[in-house]
Motif scaffolding. Structure first.
Motif, PDB file in Angstrom:
ATOM      1  N   HIS A 137       6.302  15.663   8.703  1.00 25.30           N
ATOM      2  CA  HIS A 137       6.070  14.226   8.804  1.00 25.30           C
ATOM      3  C   HIS A 137       4.996  13.932   9.849  1.00 25.30           C
ATOM      4  CE1 HIS A 137      10.131  14.591   7.120  1.00 25.30           C
ATOM      5  NE2 HIS A 137       9.946  13.395   6.579  1.00 25.30           N
ATOM      6  N   THR A 138       4.154  12.950   9.532  1.00 30.18           N
ATOM      7  CA  THR A 138       3.128  12.500  10.471  1.00 30.18           C
ATOM      8  C   THR A 138       3.192  10.986  10.571  1.00 30.18           C
ATOM      9  OG1 THR A 138       1.669  14.349   9.902  1.00 30.18           O
ATOM     10  CG2 THR A 138       0.658  12.458  11.000  1.00 30.18           C
ATOM     11  N   LEU A 139       3.205  10.487  11.793  1.00 28.28           N
ATOM     12  CA  LEU A 139       3.256   9.052  12.042  1.00 28.28           C
ATOM     13  C   LEU A 139       1.862   8.540  12.395  1.00 28.28           C
ATOM     14  CD1 LEU A 139       6.483   8.875  14.270  1.00 28.28           C
ATOM     15  CD2 LEU A 139       6.318   8.737  11.771  1.00 28.28           C
ATOM     16  N   ARG A 140       1.486   7.429  11.787  1.00 31.20           N
ATOM     17  CA  ARG A 140       0.223   6.760  12.124  1.00 31.20           C
ATOM     18  C   ARG A 140       0.556   5.350  12.575  1.00 31.20           C
ATOM     19  NH1 ARG A 140      -3.224   6.259   7.198  1.00 31.20           N
ATOM     20  NH2 ARG A 140      -3.640   8.486   7.515  1.00 31.20           N
ATOM     21  N   PHE A 141      -0.119   4.877  13.606  1.00 26.00           N
ATOM     22  CA  PHE A 141       0.241   3.613  14.229  1.00 26.00           C
ATOM     23  C   PHE A 141      -0.809   2.537  13.965  1.00 26.00           C
ATOM     24  CE2 PHE A 141       1.973   7.165  16.642  1.00 26.00           C
ATOM     25  CZ  PHE A 141       3.327   6.888  16.519  1.00 26.00           C
ATOM     26  N   TYR A 142      -0.318   1.376  13.540  1.00 29.51           N
ATOM     27  CA  TYR A 142      -1.165   0.219  13.273  1.00 29.51           C
ATOM     28  C   TYR A 142      -0.709  -0.931  14.175  1.00 29.51           C
ATOM     29  CZ  TYR A 142      -2.556   2.550   8.898  1.00 29.51           C
ATOM     30  OH  TYR A 142      -3.028   3.428   7.964  1.00 29.51           O
ATOM     31  N   TYR A 156       3.535   4.046  10.298  1.00 24.77           N
ATOM     32  CA  TYR A 156       3.447   4.502   8.906  1.00 24.77           C
ATOM     33  C   TYR A 156       3.637   6.015   8.862  1.00 24.77           C
ATOM     34  CZ  TYR A 156       1.394   5.527   4.315  1.00 24.77           C
ATOM     35  OH  TYR A 156       1.173   5.973   3.037  1.00 24.77           O
ATOM     36  N   GLU A 157       4.651   6.453   8.107  1.00 25.50           N
ATOM     37  CA  GLU A 157       4.883   7.888   7.928  1.00 25.50           C
ATOM     38  C   GLU A 157       4.104   8.321   6.694  1.00 25.50           C
ATOM     39  OE1 GLU A 157       5.455  11.454   7.206  1.00 25.50           O
ATOM     40  OE2 GLU A 157       6.644  10.325   5.729  1.00 25.50           O
ATOM     41  N   ILE A 158       3.136   9.199   6.886  1.00 27.21           N
ATOM     42  CA  ILE A 158       2.139   9.492   5.859  1.00 27.21           C
ATOM     43  C   ILE A 158       2.709  10.264   4.676  1.00 27.21           C
ATOM     44  CG2 ILE A 158      -0.025  10.735   5.429  1.00 27.21           C
ATOM     45  CD1 ILE A 158      -0.824  10.090   8.328  1.00 27.21           C
ATOM     46  N   SER A 159       3.519  11.302   4.919  1.00 28.62           N
ATOM     47  CA  SER A 159       3.929  12.202   3.837  1.00 28.62           C
ATOM     48  C   SER A 159       4.784  11.513   2.785  1.00 28.62           C
ATOM     49  CB  SER A 159       4.676  13.415   4.408  1.00 28.62           C
ATOM     50  OG  SER A 159       5.940  13.030   4.924  1.00 28.62           O
ATOM     51  N   GLN A 160       5.593  10.536   3.197  1.00 29.15           N
ATOM     52  CA  GLN A 160       6.487   9.863   2.260  1.00 29.15           C
ATOM     53  C   GLN A 160       6.138   8.394   2.046  1.00 29.15           C
ATOM     54  OE1 GLN A 160      10.753  11.098   2.433  1.00 29.15           O
ATOM     55  NE2 GLN A 160      10.152  12.142   4.311  1.00 29.15           N
ATOM     56  N   GLY A 161       5.074   7.938   2.693  1.00 23.80           N
ATOM     57  CA  GLY A 161       4.619   6.564   2.481  1.00 23.80           C
ATOM     58  C   GLY A 161       5.575   5.513   2.997  1.00 23.80           C
ATOM     59  N   ILE A 162       6.214   5.775   4.135  1.00 23.60           N
ATOM     60  CA  ILE A 162       7.200   4.841   4.689  1.00 23.60           C
ATOM     61  C   ILE A 162       6.542   3.982   5.757  1.00 23.60           C
ATOM     62  CG2 ILE A 162       9.418   4.591   5.834  1.00 23.60           C
ATOM     63  CD1 ILE A 162      10.125   7.411   4.913  1.00 23.60           C
ATOM     64  N   LEU A 163       6.657   2.670   5.600  1.00 21.74           N
ATOM     65  CA  LEU A 163       6.164   1.744   6.608  1.00 21.74           C
ATOM     66  C   LEU A 163       7.341   1.205   7.411  1.00 21.74           C
ATOM     67  CD1 LEU A 163       3.711   0.203   7.758  1.00 21.74           C
ATOM     68  CD2 LEU A 163       4.282  -1.660   6.170  1.00 21.74           C
ATOM     69  N   PHE A 216      -3.397  -2.651   5.220  1.00 19.15           N
ATOM     70  CA  PHE A 216      -2.683  -1.739   4.324  1.00 19.15           C
ATOM     71  C   PHE A 216      -3.151  -1.866   2.869  1.00 19.15           C
ATOM     72  CE2 PHE A 216       0.010  -2.458   7.990  1.00 19.15           C
ATOM     73  CZ  PHE A 216       0.304  -1.149   8.360  1.00 19.15           C
ATOM     74  N   THR A 217      -4.300  -2.490   2.667  1.00 17.57           N
ATOM     75  CA  THR A 217      -4.820  -2.674   1.312  1.00 17.57           C
ATOM     76  C   THR A 217      -4.957  -1.348   0.575  1.00 17.57           C
ATOM     77  OG1 THR A 217      -6.010  -4.659   2.017  1.00 17.57           O
ATOM     78  CG2 THR A 217      -6.700  -3.640  -0.048  1.00 17.57           C
ATOM     79  N   ASP A 218      -5.443  -0.321   1.262  1.00 17.83           N
ATOM     80  CA  ASP A 218      -5.677   0.982   0.628  1.00 17.83           C
ATOM     81  C   ASP A 218      -4.686   2.049   1.093  1.00 17.83           C
ATOM     82  OD1 ASP A 218      -7.946   0.008  -0.783  1.00 17.83           O
ATOM     83  OD2 ASP A 218      -9.140   0.206   1.042  1.00 17.83           O
ATOM     84  N   VAL A 219      -3.559   1.629   1.635  1.00 23.72           N
ATOM     85  CA  VAL A 219      -2.532   2.562   2.111  1.00 23.72           C
ATOM     86  C   VAL A 219      -1.421   2.648   1.072  1.00 23.72           C
ATOM     87  CG1 VAL A 219      -0.840   3.037   3.923  1.00 23.72           C
ATOM     88  CG2 VAL A 219      -3.076   2.075   4.531  1.00 23.72           C
ATOM     89  N   ASN A 220      -0.996   3.838   0.753  1.00 24.15           N
ATOM     90  CA  ASN A 220       0.032   4.052  -0.272  1.00 24.15           C
ATOM     91  C   ASN A 220       1.426   3.867   0.334  1.00 24.15           C
ATOM     92  OD1 ASN A 220       1.422   4.749  -2.581  1.00 24.15           O
ATOM     93  ND2 ASN A 220       1.169   6.947  -2.285  1.00 24.15           N
ATOM     94  N   ILE A 221       1.910   2.644   0.306  1.00 21.65           N
ATOM     95  CA  ILE A 221       3.241   2.343   0.849  1.00 21.65           C
ATOM     96  C   ILE A 221       4.264   2.497  -0.268  1.00 21.65           C
ATOM     97  CG2 ILE A 221       4.704   0.610   1.953  1.00 21.65           C
ATOM     98  CD1 ILE A 221       2.153  -0.665   3.069  1.00 21.65           C
ATOM     99  N   ARG A 222       5.241   3.368  -0.061  1.00 20.40           N
ATOM    100  CA  ARG A 222       6.279   3.581  -1.070  1.00 20.40           C
ATOM    101  C   ARG A 222       7.653   3.100  -0.599  1.00 20.40           C
ATOM    102  NH1 ARG A 222       3.340   8.486  -1.395  1.00 20.40           N
ATOM    103  NH2 ARG A 222       4.971   9.703  -0.374  1.00 20.40           N
ATOM    104  N   MET A 223       7.749   2.779   0.676  1.00 24.14           N
ATOM    105  CA  MET A 223       9.014   2.276   1.215  1.00 24.14           C
ATOM    106  C   MET A 223       8.703   1.410   2.429  1.00 24.14           C
ATOM    107  SD  MET A 223      12.400   4.414   2.504  1.00 24.14           S
ATOM    108  CE  MET A 223      12.735   5.058   0.869  1.00 24.14           C
ATOM    109  N   ILE A 224       9.415   0.288   2.554  1.00 22.45           N
ATOM    110  CA  ILE A 224       9.268  -0.591   3.713  1.00 22.45           C
ATOM    111  C   ILE A 224      10.607  -0.658   4.435  1.00 22.45           C
ATOM    112  CG2 ILE A 224       8.781  -2.917   4.528  1.00 22.45           C
ATOM    113  CD1 ILE A 224       6.969  -3.296   2.112  1.00 22.45           C
TER     114      ILE A 224
END
Length: 402
Positions: A137-142, A156-163, A216-224
């Motif tokens: 898992h990798t966390l990115r901060f906005y 934002y957790e990159i591998s699973q698309g969790i915001l 987050f326009t181009d970010v693949n969010i799969r879970m909020i």
């Protein structure tokens, strides 16, 4: 007894619920309680995302201890420093003295305002877009300043698309075992409470919400994963579209919210008569509220939902009735705009209500006054009913225009 759920592999919900709390922030009624959500990632490194309110602190710490199962805690990510989410930071540091507190400069300023324990050696100050690897898992901060506090950030957790979205996409209402929105009758249980939460807590900051959404326009969010209310893993477009519309102050649908103040029932009678005339003309989605009886947060929520408002109030001490005055000033402070409004005043010996309403409404942007304001003298006499009919016709025409 611990109460946790694994929401994706190695990511756990470790929050809880408070059904005893009467009012959120000591202002907003909570007939169905509220949830406090926190999340724990157990990878090569462990990371806790936010903490919870003191009311469920004992359960929360039991949840965290159970999921860690003897492991150390490497990181505590602090997305939001409001006390219902930061209340357990000091206890976490006492239990895991080597934990790194992940936040921004403003986060740590607020932390030092709330706590007396010196935790500066635990600080890991991050920048916009910085990433933190945990293993798989990798966390990115906005950064999301003023959604709705200046230190707020999303993780934002990159591998699973969790915001992990702090207060954004949250809701009033406790969770009843089901933590996912798709497991709940969301429309009947949470939709109104999500809007009431947004309009009253975040509503003022529509511009800032729009700025955050654009990141987050181009970010693949799969879970909020918000800190309040259910988790979104399906049909994310539903809640994202709501937030886009709410933050642009656009109504969800056509309809009329009538709200009034009435000391002796005379203004109430006029508002009831108008509602009846609108219904006879075929208007649906009519809401009618007494501002002295209904908590303003519910009225504000419906004002956010519908396109039209009718405001009725008597004059009081030559000014606007103070409960109505307070509600309209709150709507102005929340930045309400893009609505169509009709006005009804009432007075016996000195007219002031309509003037007072105009003074506040004129501070709002893109407001259209529909129909001629009707100023009643104590009671509406039969000879003035045509004026009420004309107002009903104007509202009907406005609602039914293309």
């Amino acid at each position: 007894m611990y109460s946790i759920q694994e929401i994706t592999p190695q990511v756990f919900w470790v929050g809880g619920n408070d059904r005893r709390l009467e009012r959120f922030e000591n202002m907003f009624p909570l007939p169905n309680g509220v949830s406090y959500n926190s999340y724990l990632i157990t990878d090569e490194k462990t990371a806790l995302i936010d903490t919870v309110d003191t009311s469920i602190g004992a359960l929360y710490l039991e949840n965290v201890t159970h999921v860690l199962n003897g492991r150390k805690l490497d990181y505590l990510v602090i997305n939001h420093m409001e006390p219902d989410h930061c209340a357990n930071i000091e206890e976490i540091v006492r239990r895991y003295p080597n934990v790194q507190l992940v936040g921004n400069k403003k986060t740590f300023q607020f932390l030092e305002q709330y706590y007396s324990l010196n935790m500066s050696s635990n600080y890991l100050e991050i920048q916009e877009g910085q990433e933190l690897g945990l293993g798989k898992h990798t966390l990115r901060f906005y950064f999301a300043p003023m959604v709705h506090w200046p230190e707020v950030m999303f993780t934002y957790e990159i591998s699973q698309g969790i915001l992990f979205s702090a207060d954004a996409f949250g809701s009033f209402g406790a969770l009843s075992g089901n933590v996912f929105a798709d497991e709940i009758d969301f429309e009947n249980v949470f939709a109104d409470e999500s809007r009431r939460y947004y309009a009253n807590i975040v509503g003022r900051y529509g511009m800032q919400v729009q700025a955050a959404l654009k990141k987050f326009t181009d970010v693949n969010i799969r879970m909020i994963c918000s800190v309040h209310g259910p988790i979104w893993r399906k049909n994310l477009a539903y809640i994202l579209e709501k937030y886009d519309k709410w933050s642009r102050y656009l109504p969800e649908k056509k309809g009329v919210v009538l709200f009034y103040a009435s000391m002796y029932g005379n203004t109430e009678n006029v508002m009831n008569a108008l509602a009846n005339k609108l219904a006879k003309r075929g208007i649906q989605d009519i809401r009618l509220y007494d501002v002295s009886k209904t908590h303003p947060s519910y009225i504000i929520s419906d004002v956010w939902k519908y396109s039209h408002m009718v405001i009725g109030s008597p004059t009081y001490n030559m000014h606007l009735y103070f409960v109505m005055d307070a509600l309209l000033r709150e709507l102005s402070a929340l930045g309400l705009k893009n609505r169509k409004i009709s006005l009804i005043g009432n007075h016996t010996w000195s007219s002031g209500a309509i003037k007072g309403m105009h003074e506040i409404i004129d501070t709002m942007k893109n407001i259209e006054i529909v129909g001629a304001p009707l100023d009643v003298r104590s009671t509406l006499k039969p000879e003035r009913e045509p004026e009420l009919d004309a107002l009903a016709d104007a509202i009907y025409a406005s609602l039914t225009e293309a």
